[in-house]
Design an enzyme around this catalytic site. Structure first.
Site, PDB file in Angstrom:
ATOM      1  N   GLY A 331       0.810  -1.207   0.000  1.00 20.34           N
ATOM      2  CA  GLY A 331       0.000   0.000   0.000  1.00 20.34           C
ATOM      3  C   GLY A 331       0.848   1.263   0.000  1.00 20.34           C
ATOM      4  O   GLY A 331       2.004   1.272  -0.443  1.00 20.34           O
ATOM      5  N   SER A 332       0.304   2.344   0.534  1.00 21.38           N
ATOM      6  CA  SER A 332       0.882   3.674   0.342  1.00 21.38           C
ATOM      7  C   SER A 332       2.211   3.925   1.031  1.00 21.38           C
ATOM      8  O   SER A 332       2.865   4.928   0.740  1.00 21.38           O
ATOM      9  CB  SER A 332      -0.129   4.738   0.786  1.00 21.38           C
ATOM     10  OG  SER A 332      -1.213   4.780  -0.123  1.00 21.38           O
ATOM     11  N   VAL A 333       2.632   3.064   1.974  1.00 24.43           N
ATOM     12  CA  VAL A 333       3.981   3.253   2.527  1.00 24.43           C
ATOM     13  C   VAL A 333       5.024   3.066   1.432  1.00 24.43           C
ATOM     14  O   VAL A 333       6.154   3.545   1.543  1.00 24.43           O
ATOM     15  CB  VAL A 333       4.258   2.292   3.703  1.00 24.43           C
ATOM     16  CG1 VAL A 333       3.442   2.644   4.916  1.00 24.43           C
ATOM     17  CG2 VAL A 333       4.028   0.849   3.291  1.00 24.43           C
ATOM     18  N   MET A 334       4.638   2.385   0.339  1.00 22.14           N
ATOM     19  CA  MET A 334       5.540   2.213  -0.807  1.00 22.14           C
ATOM     20  C   MET A 334       5.882   3.555  -1.445  1.00 22.14           C
ATOM     21  O   MET A 334       6.918   3.711  -2.105  1.00 22.14           O
ATOM     22  CB  MET A 334       4.888   1.281  -1.830  1.00 22.14           C
ATOM     23  CG  MET A 334       5.765   0.901  -3.007  1.00 22.14           C
ATOM     24  SD  MET A 334       7.092  -0.215  -2.488  1.00 22.14           S
ATOM     25  CE  MET A 334       8.049  -0.289  -4.008  1.00 22.14           C
ATOM     26  N   LYS A 335       5.019   4.562  -1.237  1.00 25.38           N
ATOM     27  CA  LYS A 335       5.250   5.880  -1.838  1.00 25.38           C
ATOM     28  C   LYS A 335       6.524   6.543  -1.310  1.00 25.38           C
ATOM     29  O   LYS A 335       7.071   7.434  -1.956  1.00 25.38           O
ATOM     30  CB  LYS A 335       4.042   6.778  -1.586  1.00 25.38           C
ATOM     31  CG  LYS A 335       2.795   6.337  -2.362  1.00 25.38           C
ATOM     32  CD  LYS A 335       1.548   7.104  -1.924  1.00 25.38           C
ATOM     33  CE  LYS A 335       0.320   6.561  -2.657  1.00 25.38           C
ATOM     34  NZ  LYS A 335      -0.944   7.080  -2.092  1.00 25.38           N
TER      35      LYS A 335
END
Length: 727
Positions: A331-335
């Site tokens: 999810g968005s922690v990949m950003k």
């Protein structure tokens, strides 16, 4: 007139000849038999063998008693010196019921009073007196001895001693090698367990060696496992040692001792916090890892479901170490990583704008979590708002080749090589443009929690990516040699300037009320860099993703202090079944107290230190001399008793300890209960071992109350209950 006798006829010549032949045959047979016997004795005398059996060797075996010298499996320590796993023994209780069992003096070796025996045993076994009577009075009279099922197995030493003190005729114990995990639920899947190689022989295999079947115990089984020795002595027919017999000894070689990077204080705190969330919100899974950003050392790590290593309770719920064996869409922690790639590759213009809300690629529509979007906004709001659409545009600016280059630089799709078994490599989809775009915000890519920690370290550590490390050093107790595991940099995927830029954007996530998604993680007075995540979960039945407010993988990663991160904390929570609070509130209940504590450790320099000292020999010294000796090496003495001379000490001479650790000294006077407030569980176990008292615990962490008052006289019959609480 004298009668004339008839004349005797002479023997038939043929008959005479037959008799001679038979006689010759008999004589020849006898001579051959005795000849064979003589030859046989001669052969045995010369060769010393009968039917291939060496008589001398067999005789030696008959008159030689061989004893196995048990090797000790290596002890596993936390970075602050607390014991995590060590060798121990458990006991199986059995009762002899056949009345023919007596000793040489006729004293009964069988159960003489069934009622009394059942009543006493019912106090210590999870069986009623009537159930125990049923065991002691079987229907068959031919049975010699009986056991008590699962309730009579795996009895600890304290319980065994209490039963033995009752001196019940016919009650005996059989010792079995076992592994002691004094902290219970404590990074259980990371540490693992060790058990007998053949559990089916558990009741009879007293000399068997334990084998690691999970975690560190499995990964380093060859190092931890010792080699049994043996001792041979000549005896007579009755088993008594012969005078002047030669004793042959082959010493046992103990297994290596290991010190991990885990800090037991932080680990216990993490376990308590995670269990609170587990009990209240019942997620289907949770992971949490706290790491030193500069070295990659894992300071605490846990998962849910988990189990109590001391009792094995809960093990059936989850056998895998999900920190390294489960791959998932982050999810968005990949950003954090995709933004680092955009900045580092020179494609980031913070003031350029884009239309938020939705974007279409290859016929697929990708939306922001806020479906309506925020209108036209600058790219410097992509990370704070956690905009999927903005990240897709930035990925397009980089292009497929550049983005894939950075995925490889961050070692996505590769194992980290951490010293834990079963690690998987993860994967990502990259064939279509929509897949490439999805990877930029954490979908269409599968990672492990440990992979993410490794990649995050590049952002926290000025571009230097550190391999996660769980083992600090290994010491061979036989040679004294120590192998240290140094921090290992596995790459420099981004520059220091890029790392600083991304950290500033992560500051906005937690500090900007207008656009930040991480306000719940603010800690007063702490400079934090944070990124939140909410990943969709693929429908196991196929056909897309699950729907519903709780069918997500919620996550947060934090780095502190943001100006020069020392610590990285990453938490994931999957599908809370009782989601009575927002996901960020739930995760913050773990994040904030743990990060606050580790930062306070950092200020005092006490977290995860590896400086050690050697325990001096203070036995037979005066208490004043002993205190001075311990103070000289930086150890904290705890004097037990009213005497003036030290008669026993724990730890033992030569034990490697961390500076500031507690050493327990028993004096020659009456043993007095100390005030154990502030003591760790491990320190209190030392007290129990050196005094013989029985200790039970409630809670976890450090002592805040005790059932026996300080300065009270204690004996081996004393029982003390200590209440523990995390600091």
């Amino acid at each position: 007139m004298k009668q004339k006798q008839p004349e005797r006829k002479s023997t038939n010549p043929k008959t005479r000849r037959n008799r001679q032949i038979v006689g010759i045959i008999l004589l020849t047979t006898v001579l051959l038999f005795f000849g064979l016997v003589v030859f046989r004795f001669f052969y045995i005398t010369v060769s010393g063998q009968v039917d291939g059996v060496n008589l001398a060797a067999k005789t030696r075996r008959i008159y030689t008693q061989e004893t196995v010298l048990k090797a000790k499996r290596g002890t596993i320590y936390a970075s602050n010196g607390d014991v995590i796993a060590e060798d121990s023994s458990v006991y199986t209780i059995f009762a002899v019921i056949n009345h023919r069992n007596v000793d040489l003096k006729g004293k009964p070796l069988y159960v003489t009073n069934v009622d009394k025996t059942a009543q006493v045993l019912s106090q210590y076994l999870s069986l009623s007196a009537d159930q125990i009577k049923n065991y002691l009075q079987p229907t068959s009279k031919k049975i010699n001895q009986v056991e008590f099922g699962p309730a009579g197995k795996n009895i600890d030493l304290a319980t065994k001693n209490k039963i033995a003190d009752a001196k019940l005729p016919g009650i005996f114990f059989r010792a079995q090698p076992a592994r002691l995990y004094p902290n219970g639920t404590f990074a259980s899947h990371v540490i693992g367990i060790a058990q007998l190689k053949d559990p089916s022989k558990e009741e009879t295999d007293q000399n068997g060696q334990l084998t690691g079947v999970m975690g560190i115990e499995k990964q380093f089984n060859a190092m931890l496992t010792g080699v049994n020795g043996r001792q041979q002595v000549q005896t007579d027919l009755y088993g008594y040692e012969l005078p002047q017999s030669k004793v042959i000894t082959k010493k046992a070689k103990d297994g290596d001792n290991m010190t991990l990077t885990i800090d037991s204080r932080l680990q216990n705190n993490l376990e308590t916090l995670m269990q609170g969330v587990q009990d209240k919100y019942q997620p289907l899974g949770m992971n949490a890892i706290l790491m030193n950003a500069k070295t990659g050392a894992i300071l605490a790590a846990s998962q849910r479901p988990t189990f109590d290593a001391s009792t094995k309770k809960g093990m059936a719920a989850m056998w895998r170490d999900t920190l390294v064996e489960d791959a998932y869409e982050p999810g968005s922690v990949m950003k954090v990583l995709s933004m680092a790639a955009v900045v580092d590759s020179g494609h980031y213009n913070p003031n350029a704008t884009y239309q938020s809300g939705a974007v279409t690629l290859d016929g697929s529509t990708i939306r922001d979590w806020n479906y309506s979007g925020w209108g036209t906004i600058p790219f410097n709001q992509v990370l704070p708002r956690s905009s999927n659409v903005g990240m897709v545009h930035l990925e397009e600016l980089m292009g497929k080749a550049t983005w894939q280059k950075y995925l490889n630089r961050f070692h996505m799709g590769e194992k980290t090589g951490i010293s834990l078994p079963g690690e998987v490599s993860g994967s990502y989809q990259f064939k279509q443009a929509v897949d490439q775009a999805n990877t930029s915000f954490g979908q269409a890519i599968n990672v492990t929690a440990m992979q993410m920690m490794q990649a995050f370290s590049a952002v926290a550590n000025g571009g230097k990516m550190m391999q996660p490390q769980i083992v600090s050093r290994v010491t061979n107790p036989n040679t004294g040699k120590t192998k240290k595991y140094r921090p290992h940099q596995v790459g420099t995927p981004i520059t220091a300037a890029t790392a600083a830029n991304v950290l500033d954007q992560m500051r906005t996530v937690v500090n900007n009320k207008e656009i930040g998604t991480g306000m719940a993680y603010q800690i007063p007075g702490v400079d934090l860099a944070v990124k939140t995540g909410t990943a969709q979960i693929a429908d196991p039945k196929g056909g897309g993703y699950l729907t519903g407010n709780n069918n997500y993988l919620f996550s947060v990663v934090g780095m502190a202090p943001a100006s020069n991160p020392q610590y990285i904390l990453y938490i994931t929570m999957k599908q809370p079944q009782k989601m009575t609070a927002p996901a960020e509130t739930i995760l913050a209940s773990i994040f904030k107290p743990l990060m606050t504590r580790v930062i306070s450790y950092g200020k005092t320099g006490s977290a995860a230190t590896t400086d050690t000292v050697s325990m001096p020999d203070v036995t037979n010294q005066s208490t004043a001399e002993a205190k001075a000796a311990l103070a000289n090496v930086g150890l904290n003495p705890a004097i037990i008793g009213s005497g003036t001379k030290v008669v026993q000490q724990l730890p033992r001479t030569g034990t490697k300890l961390l500076s500031g650790q507690r050493a327990v000294l028993l004096t020659n006077g009456a043993a007095l209960m100390p005030n154990v407030t502030g003591w760790s569980k491990n320190d209190i176990l030392k007290l129990a071992e050196i005094t013989g008292i029985h200790v039970s615990f409630t809670g976890s962490g450090y002592a805040i109350a005790q059932s026996v008052a300080a300065n009270s006289v204690i004996t081996t019959a004393s029982t003390v209950t200590v209440t523990l609480k995390p600091r």
